[in-house]
Enzyme design. Structure first.
Site, PDB file in Angstrom:
ATOM      1  N   ARG A   1      42.462  66.074  64.772  1.00  0.00           N
ATOM      2  CA  ARG A   1      43.446  66.573  65.725  1.00  0.00           C
ATOM      3  C   ARG A   1      42.946  67.873  66.335  1.00  0.00           C
ATOM      4  O   ARG A   1      42.200  68.627  65.703  1.00  0.00           O
ATOM      5  CB  ARG A   1      44.792  66.817  65.030  1.00  0.00           C
ATOM      6  CG  ARG A   1      45.400  65.602  64.361  1.00  0.00           C
ATOM      7  CD  ARG A   1      46.694  65.977  63.656  1.00  0.00           C
ATOM      8  NE  ARG A   1      47.353  64.843  63.017  1.00  0.00           N
ATOM      9  CZ  ARG A   1      47.168  64.480  61.744  1.00  0.00           C
ATOM     10  NH1 ARG A   1      46.352  65.189  60.959  1.00  0.00           N
ATOM     11  NH2 ARG A   1      47.806  63.436  61.248  1.00  0.00           N
TER      12      ARG A   1
ATOM     13  N   LYS B   1      48.527  68.104  59.180  1.00  0.00           N
ATOM     14  CA  LYS B   1      49.978  68.274  59.149  1.00  0.00           C
ATOM     15  C   LYS B   1      50.450  68.432  57.710  1.00  0.00           C
ATOM     16  O   LYS B   1      49.931  67.787  56.797  1.00  0.00           O
ATOM     17  CB  LYS B   1      50.658  67.068  59.795  1.00  0.00           C
ATOM     18  CG  LYS B   1      50.433  66.973  61.301  1.00  0.00           C
ATOM     19  CD  LYS B   1      51.202  65.804  61.881  1.00  0.00           C
ATOM     20  CE  LYS B   1      51.049  65.743  63.394  1.00  0.00           C
ATOM     21  NZ  LYS B   1      51.796  64.612  63.992  1.00  0.00           N
TER      22      LYS B   1
ATOM     23  N   HIS C   1      43.677  64.118  72.261  1.00  0.00           N
ATOM     24  CA  HIS C   1      44.187  62.986  71.484  1.00  0.00           C
ATOM     25  C   HIS C   1      43.492  61.679  71.850  1.00  0.00           C
ATOM     26  O   HIS C   1      43.435  60.752  71.039  1.00  0.00           O
ATOM     27  CB  HIS C   1      45.692  62.865  71.714  1.00  0.00           C
ATOM     28  CG  HIS C   1      46.427  62.264  70.562  1.00  0.00           C
ATOM     29  ND1 HIS C   1      46.654  62.936  69.393  1.00  0.00           N
ATOM     30  CD2 HIS C   1      46.963  61.030  70.393  1.00  0.00           C
ATOM     31  CE1 HIS C   1      47.319  62.164  68.558  1.00  0.00           C
ATOM     32  NE2 HIS C   1      47.517  61.002  69.131  1.00  0.00           N
TER      33      HIS C   1
ATOM     34  N   ARG D   1      40.720  60.850  69.547  1.00  0.00           N
ATOM     35  CA  ARG D   1      41.225  60.381  68.246  1.00  0.00           C
ATOM     36  C   ARG D   1      41.566  58.889  68.314  1.00  0.00           C
ATOM     37  O   ARG D   1      41.198  58.113  67.425  1.00  0.00           O
ATOM     38  CB  ARG D   1      42.453  61.209  67.880  1.00  0.00           C
ATOM     39  CG  ARG D   1      43.065  60.967  66.524  1.00  0.00           C
ATOM     40  CD  ARG D   1      44.081  62.068  66.265  1.00  0.00           C
ATOM     41  NE  ARG D   1      44.943  61.793  65.138  1.00  0.00           N
ATOM     42  CZ  ARG D   1      44.619  62.024  63.868  1.00  0.00           C
ATOM     43  NH1 ARG D   1      43.420  62.477  63.570  1.00  0.00           N
ATOM     44  NH2 ARG D   1      45.475  61.776  62.897  1.00  0.00           N
TER      45      ARG D   1
ATOM     46  N   HIS E   1      46.625  59.955  58.094  1.00  0.00           N
ATOM     47  CA  HIS E   1      47.985  59.440  58.265  1.00  0.00           C
ATOM     48  C   HIS E   1      48.611  59.143  56.906  1.00  0.00           C
ATOM     49  O   HIS E   1      47.957  58.554  56.039  1.00  0.00           O
ATOM     50  CB  HIS E   1      47.972  58.152  59.091  1.00  0.00           C
ATOM     51  CG  HIS E   1      47.615  58.367  60.526  1.00  0.00           C
ATOM     52  ND1 HIS E   1      47.011  57.412  61.309  1.00  0.00           N
ATOM     53  CD2 HIS E   1      47.769  59.451  61.322  1.00  0.00           C
ATOM     54  CE1 HIS E   1      46.825  57.879  62.519  1.00  0.00           C
ATOM     55  NE2 HIS E   1      47.270  59.122  62.552  1.00  0.00           N
TER      56      HIS E   1
ATOM     57  N   TYR F   1      47.835  53.823  66.652  1.00  0.00           N
ATOM     58  CA  TYR F   1      46.777  54.546  67.328  1.00  0.00           C
ATOM     59  C   TYR F   1      45.697  53.598  67.839  1.00  0.00           C
ATOM     60  O   TYR F   1      45.055  53.857  68.851  1.00  0.00           O
ATOM     61  CB  TYR F   1      46.105  55.536  66.370  1.00  0.00           C
ATOM     62  CG  TYR F   1      46.787  56.862  66.269  1.00  0.00           C
ATOM     63  CD1 TYR F   1      46.142  58.025  66.613  1.00  0.00           C
ATOM     64  CD2 TYR F   1      48.090  56.963  65.807  1.00  0.00           C
ATOM     65  CE1 TYR F   1      46.759  59.253  66.511  1.00  0.00           C
ATOM     66  CE2 TYR F   1      48.728  58.181  65.696  1.00  0.00           C
ATOM     67  CZ  TYR F   1      48.048  59.321  66.048  1.00  0.00           C
ATOM     68  OH  TYR F   1      48.675  60.540  65.939  1.00  0.00           O
TER      69      TYR F   1
END
Length: 329
Positions: free
Chosen positions: A187, A211, A277, A280, A303, A312
């Site tokens: 990211r 995250k 993004h 990615r 994830h 994705y």
């Protein structure tokens, strides 16, 4: 005593469809006071927080859970708009109230179903937390389902476009950024947090903080190693950050700086909208197309749910055709 507990539960179950959260909470207090002899019978409005106080408590809980400041800002804007739009205490908000709010928001014509569903998801997160913390008796979101949206096939960066982007980079820094994003799938928020000491050139890997402050290893290719080494070799500043601004005082590069640079590069070199993004999503798609197990792609991208990884990745239609001929025809 056991029979009384059963009676309370049965009454509450039968009344759940007719009363809102505040009313159910009051009913529970009345029943336990009358049937179990509780002495501390609460007044109708005692001990309750107002909407603003509940929201502040919710945002604080999200921060403790590891939500990024950017996510909390989005939650704050969305939920304060919701609270103002309903203009009722959270404990009194019904399923119909929320449905009406979402319907009006959707009917404005300025937002997509994806955006409306994001709002639904955030409101649901708030009420689930309020229910878990006993601020409300039952979440009004239980009967509100996910809002369906048209699933569009999002394009990836082709091999030719990727090479054009590389050829048009005017600085070693921009070239290293393109190579690192395209080979790791990290990211952009993870990219700008990296320090020079985080890079293991020998093993061609680095640890990123994603995250929820989760750490994971990502891996880069030989081309990224070469261009990153050259970029760091020509740096004269003493900033620990892996990527810094081109001009003095050479501060750490921020997310917005990367986004602006890539957008300019994409417009100039291939006349496309390029954002971090997209690298990615391109890596995820190619990894799956080449046979990488989806579970490994999930780990690579960081994830927590495999469904996110599948969203994705865009499966190449040519590969579907070849597999059909191989396994079915």
């Amino acid at each position: 005593m056991r029979e009384k507990f059963f009676t309370i539960s049965e009454i509450e179950r039968l009344m759940a469809g007719s009363l809102d959260g505040a009313q159910m909470e009051r009913l529970h207090a009345v029943l336990t006071h009358c049937l179990l002899g509780q002495e501390d019978f609460p007044a109708a409005d005692s001990g309750s927080l107002n909407n603003t106080e509940m929201l502040d408590a919710f945002f604080g809980a999200k921060a403790v859970e590891g939500c990024s400041p950017r996510s909390i800002k989005y939650y704050t804007i969305t939920l304060k708009r919701f609270a103002a739009g309903i203009d009722k205490p959270f404990a009194c908000i019904t399923t119909s109230d929320v449905r009406s709010y979402l319907s009006e928001y959707q009917a404005s014509g300025t937002v997509s179903n994806v955006t409306v569903d994001n709002v639904r998801r955030i409101i649901s997160s708030l009420f689930s937390w309020l229910e878990a913390e006993d601020y409300i008796y039952k979440s009004p979101m239980r009967r509100i389902k996910k809002i369906r949206s048209l699933q569009t096939v999002k394009p990836v960066i082709s091999d030719e476009s990727m090479e054009a982007l590389r050829d048009d980079c005017e600085t070693l820094r921009d070239l290293a950024i393109v190579d690192l994003l395209s080979s790791t799938g990290m990211r952009v928020g993870e990219l700008v947090k990296l320090n020079k000491d985080d890079i293991d050139f020998e093993r061609r890997e680095c640890v990123v903080r994603g995250k929820g402050s989760k750490e994971r290893k990502v891996y880069f290719d030989a081309r990224a190693k070469i261009h990153l080494s050259r970029y760091l070799g020509q740096r004269a500043d003493d900033n620990e950050a892996l990527f810094v601004s081109l001009n003095a005082p050479h501060d750490r590069l921020m997310v917005s700086g990367v986004e602006v640079r890539l957008r300019m590069l994409g417009r100039r070199s291939i006349n496309q909208r390029i954002h971090p993004h997209k690298f990615r999503r391109t890596l995820a798609t190619r990894a799956i197309d080449k046979g990488m197990p989806i579970e490994q792609v999930q780990v690579l991208l960081g994830h927590s749910k495999i469904d996110t990884t599948l969203c994705y990745a865009m499966v190449d239609q040519q590969n579907v055709r070849q597999s059909h001929r191989k396994y079915i025809c």
